[in-house]
Design a protein around this motif. Sequence first.
Motif, PDB file in Angstrom:
ATOM      1  N   ALA A   1      -3.885   6.218  11.532  1.00  0.00           N
ATOM      2  CA  ALA A   1      -3.319   7.708  11.408  1.00  0.00           C
ATOM      3  C   ALA A   1      -3.860   8.265  10.017  1.00  0.00           C
ATOM      4  O   ALA A   1      -3.790   9.334  10.002  1.00  0.00           O
ATOM      5  CB  ALA A   1      -1.790   7.401  11.085  1.00  0.00           C
ATOM      6  N   GLY A   2      -4.470   7.482   9.092  1.00  0.00           N
ATOM      7  CA  GLY A   2      -5.101   7.924   7.852  1.00  0.00           C
ATOM      8  C   GLY A   2      -6.420   8.822   8.054  1.00  0.00           C
ATOM      9  O   GLY A   2      -7.048   8.895   9.156  1.00  0.00           O
TER      10      GLY A   2
ATOM     11  N   VAL B   1     -11.410  -0.798  11.230  1.00  0.00           N
ATOM     12  CA  VAL B   1      -9.934  -1.134  10.857  1.00  0.00           C
ATOM     13  C   VAL B   1      -9.961  -2.676  11.047  1.00  0.00           C
ATOM     14  O   VAL B   1     -10.217  -2.800  12.302  1.00  0.00           O
ATOM     15  CB  VAL B   1      -8.865  -0.295  11.786  1.00  0.00           C
ATOM     16  CG1 VAL B   1      -7.578  -1.067  11.064  1.00  0.00           C
ATOM     17  CG2 VAL B   1      -8.741   1.033  11.257  1.00  0.00           C
ATOM     18  N   LEU B   2      -9.816  -3.423  10.095  1.00  0.00           N
ATOM     19  CA  LEU B   2      -9.799  -4.870  10.211  1.00  0.00           C
ATOM     20  C   LEU B   2      -8.265  -5.116  10.315  1.00  0.00           C
ATOM     21  O   LEU B   2      -7.379  -5.120   9.501  1.00  0.00           O
ATOM     22  CB  LEU B   2     -10.174  -5.589   9.210  1.00  0.00           C
ATOM     23  CG  LEU B   2     -10.300  -7.027   9.350  1.00  0.00           C
ATOM     24  CD1 LEU B   2     -11.321  -7.332  10.471  1.00  0.00           C
ATOM     25  CD2 LEU B   2     -10.760  -7.725   8.014  1.00  0.00           C
ATOM     26  N   ASP B   3      -7.520  -5.662  11.467  1.00  0.00           N
ATOM     27  CA  ASP B   3      -6.180  -5.759  11.657  1.00  0.00           C
ATOM     28  C   ASP B   3      -6.040  -7.294  11.285  1.00  0.00           C
ATOM     29  O   ASP B   3      -6.417  -8.166  12.038  1.00  0.00           O
ATOM     30  CB  ASP B   3      -5.945  -5.588  13.350  1.00  0.00           C
ATOM     31  CG  ASP B   3      -4.376  -6.047  13.601  1.00  0.00           C
ATOM     32  OD1 ASP B   3      -3.818  -6.283  12.638  1.00  0.00           O
ATOM     33  OD2 ASP B   3      -4.070  -5.913  14.894  1.00  0.00           O
ATOM     34  N   CYS B   4      -5.529  -7.473  10.368  1.00  0.00           N
ATOM     35  CA  CYS B   4      -5.244  -8.823   9.396  1.00  0.00           C
ATOM     36  C   CYS B   4      -4.143  -9.603   9.855  1.00  0.00           C
ATOM     37  O   CYS B   4      -3.525 -10.524   9.431  1.00  0.00           O
ATOM     38  CB  CYS B   4      -5.405  -8.662   7.910  1.00  0.00           C
ATOM     39  SG  CYS B   4      -6.903  -8.012   7.583  1.00  0.00           S
ATOM     40  N   SER B   5      -3.270  -8.779  10.846  1.00  0.00           N
ATOM     41  CA  SER B   5      -2.067  -9.479  11.173  1.00  0.00           C
ATOM     42  C   SER B   5      -1.829 -10.827  11.630  1.00  0.00           C
ATOM     43  O   SER B   5      -0.740 -11.664  11.453  1.00  0.00           O
ATOM     44  CB  SER B   5      -1.182  -8.486  12.034  1.00  0.00           C
ATOM     45  OG  SER B   5      -1.965  -8.327  13.514  1.00  0.00           O
ATOM     46  N   ARG B   6      -2.973 -11.395  12.383  1.00  0.00           N
ATOM     47  CA  ARG B   6      -3.288 -12.499  12.804  1.00  0.00           C
ATOM     48  C   ARG B   6      -4.031 -13.400  11.999  1.00  0.00           C
ATOM     49  O   ARG B   6      -4.335 -14.540  12.556  1.00  0.00           O
ATOM     50  CB  ARG B   6      -3.338 -12.466  14.275  1.00  0.00           C
ATOM     51  CG  ARG B   6      -2.044 -11.950  14.848  1.00  0.00           C
ATOM     52  CD  ARG B   6      -2.256 -11.609  16.462  1.00  0.00           C
ATOM     53  NE  ARG B   6      -2.369 -12.903  16.952  1.00  0.00           N
ATOM     54  CZ  ARG B   6      -2.694 -13.227  18.352  1.00  0.00           C
ATOM     55  NH1 ARG B   6      -3.404 -12.052  18.978  1.00  0.00           N
ATOM     56  NH2 ARG B   6      -2.967 -14.319  18.789  1.00  0.00           N
TER      57      ARG B   6
ATOM     58  N   HIS C   1      -3.771  -0.873   4.243  1.00  0.00           N
ATOM     59  CA  HIS C   1      -2.579  -0.201   4.802  1.00  0.00           C
ATOM     60  C   HIS C   1      -1.410  -1.292   5.278  1.00  0.00           C
ATOM     61  O   HIS C   1      -1.782  -2.566   5.595  1.00  0.00           O
ATOM     62  CB  HIS C   1      -2.978   0.566   5.998  1.00  0.00           C
ATOM     63  CG  HIS C   1      -4.101   1.317   5.891  1.00  0.00           C
ATOM     64  ND1 HIS C   1      -3.715   2.864   5.516  1.00  0.00           N
ATOM     65  CD2 HIS C   1      -5.389   1.364   6.071  1.00  0.00           C
ATOM     66  CE1 HIS C   1      -5.077   3.487   5.134  1.00  0.00           C
ATOM     67  NE2 HIS C   1      -5.914   2.501   5.619  1.00  0.00           N
ATOM     68  N   GLU C   2      -0.271  -0.816   5.183  1.00  0.00           N
ATOM     69  CA  GLU C   2       0.834  -1.762   5.688  1.00  0.00           C
ATOM     70  C   GLU C   2       0.646  -2.372   6.963  1.00  0.00           C
ATOM     71  O   GLU C   2       1.077  -3.452   7.132  1.00  0.00           O
ATOM     72  CB  GLU C   2       2.066  -1.317   5.351  1.00  0.00           C
ATOM     73  CG  GLU C   2       2.381  -1.157   3.493  1.00  0.00           C
ATOM     74  CD  GLU C   2       2.708  -2.285   2.956  1.00  0.00           C
ATOM     75  OE1 GLU C   2       3.497  -3.409   3.497  1.00  0.00           O
ATOM     76  OE2 GLU C   2       2.262  -2.490   1.782  1.00  0.00           O
TER      77      GLU C   2
ATOM     78  N   MET D   1      -2.044  -7.136   6.219  1.00  0.00           N
ATOM     79  CA  MET D   1      -2.166  -8.356   5.801  1.00  0.00           C
ATOM     80  C   MET D   1      -1.090  -9.463   5.747  1.00  0.00           C
ATOM     81  O   MET D   1      -0.143  -9.073   5.090  1.00  0.00           O
ATOM     82  CB  MET D   1      -2.926  -8.257   4.468  1.00  0.00           C
ATOM     83  CG  MET D   1      -4.578  -7.923   4.541  1.00  0.00           C
ATOM     84  SD  MET D   1      -5.494  -8.083   3.097  1.00  0.00           S
ATOM     85  CE  MET D   1      -4.891  -6.987   1.929  1.00  0.00           C
ATOM     86  N   GLN D   2      -1.318 -10.632   5.925  1.00  0.00           N
ATOM     87  CA  GLN D   2      -0.302 -11.912   5.547  1.00  0.00           C
ATOM     88  C   GLN D   2      -0.201 -11.855   4.275  1.00  0.00           C
ATOM     89  O   GLN D   2      -1.438 -11.728   3.660  1.00  0.00           O
ATOM     90  CB  GLN D   2      -0.676 -12.967   6.748  1.00  0.00           C
ATOM     91  CG  GLN D   2      -0.820 -12.708   8.002  1.00  0.00           C
ATOM     92  CD  GLN D   2       0.681 -12.477   8.473  1.00  0.00           C
ATOM     93  OE1 GLN D   2       1.545 -12.941   8.152  1.00  0.00           O
ATOM     94  NE2 GLN D   2       0.616 -11.692   9.470  1.00  0.00           N
ATOM     95  N   PRO D   3       0.886 -12.364   3.702  1.00  0.00           N
ATOM     96  CA  PRO D   3       0.978 -12.469   2.064  1.00  0.00           C
ATOM     97  C   PRO D   3      -0.248 -13.739   1.803  1.00  0.00           C
ATOM     98  O   PRO D   3      -0.895 -13.259   0.597  1.00  0.00           O
ATOM     99  CB  PRO D   3       2.407 -13.162   1.978  1.00  0.00           C
ATOM    100  CG  PRO D   3       3.015 -12.583   3.265  1.00  0.00           C
ATOM    101  CD  PRO D   3       2.149 -12.710   4.312  1.00  0.00           C
ATOM    102  N   VAL D   4      -0.377 -14.700   2.536  1.00  0.00           N
ATOM    103  CA  VAL D   4      -1.306 -15.670   1.990  1.00  0.00           C
ATOM    104  C   VAL D   4      -2.891 -14.952   1.853  1.00  0.00           C
ATOM    105  O   VAL D   4      -3.401 -15.318   0.986  1.00  0.00           O
ATOM    106  CB  VAL D   4      -1.443 -16.941   2.909  1.00  0.00           C
ATOM    107  CG1 VAL D   4      -1.976 -16.737   4.062  1.00  0.00           C
ATOM    108  CG2 VAL D   4      -2.509 -18.100   2.119  1.00  0.00           C
TER     109      VAL D   4
END
Length: 124
Positions: free
Chosen positions: A120-121, A56-61, A112-113, A92-95
């Motif tokens: 969980a998937g 899982v790549l956590d793209c939040s940052r 995933h959002e 993912m951030q919008p950009v």
Amino acid sequence: MDRGMVGSARGRLNVAVRRDGSSAIVTPVGELDHHTADVLREPLEAAIADGGVRVVLDCSRLDFCDSTGLNVLLGARLQAEAGGGGIHLAAMQPVVARVFEITGAEAVFTVHETLDAALAGPTG
């Protein structure tokens, strides 16, 4: 869960990796581009080789991703799928999401959002 800071490229990209059950969570922080791609490539390949069924790549940052970064992710996806696993993108951030949308790459990844939704998937 174990955590580890894998590396950085002059402070522009840092990557942390941790395990959560059979998932490897890879969190890039900063800008993913030609100059920083190897900072992400190496821990992604290690997570896949380590038997992470789900990476899982956590793209939040993740603040930026260019075509070189996208190619790193596409290559990791192929490597993971060859081993029976998969790469999941989360928060993912919008950009960054726009790059995937414009190139059509969003169609080949499971997106995933949130990180929780990715974890969980179903596996793979």
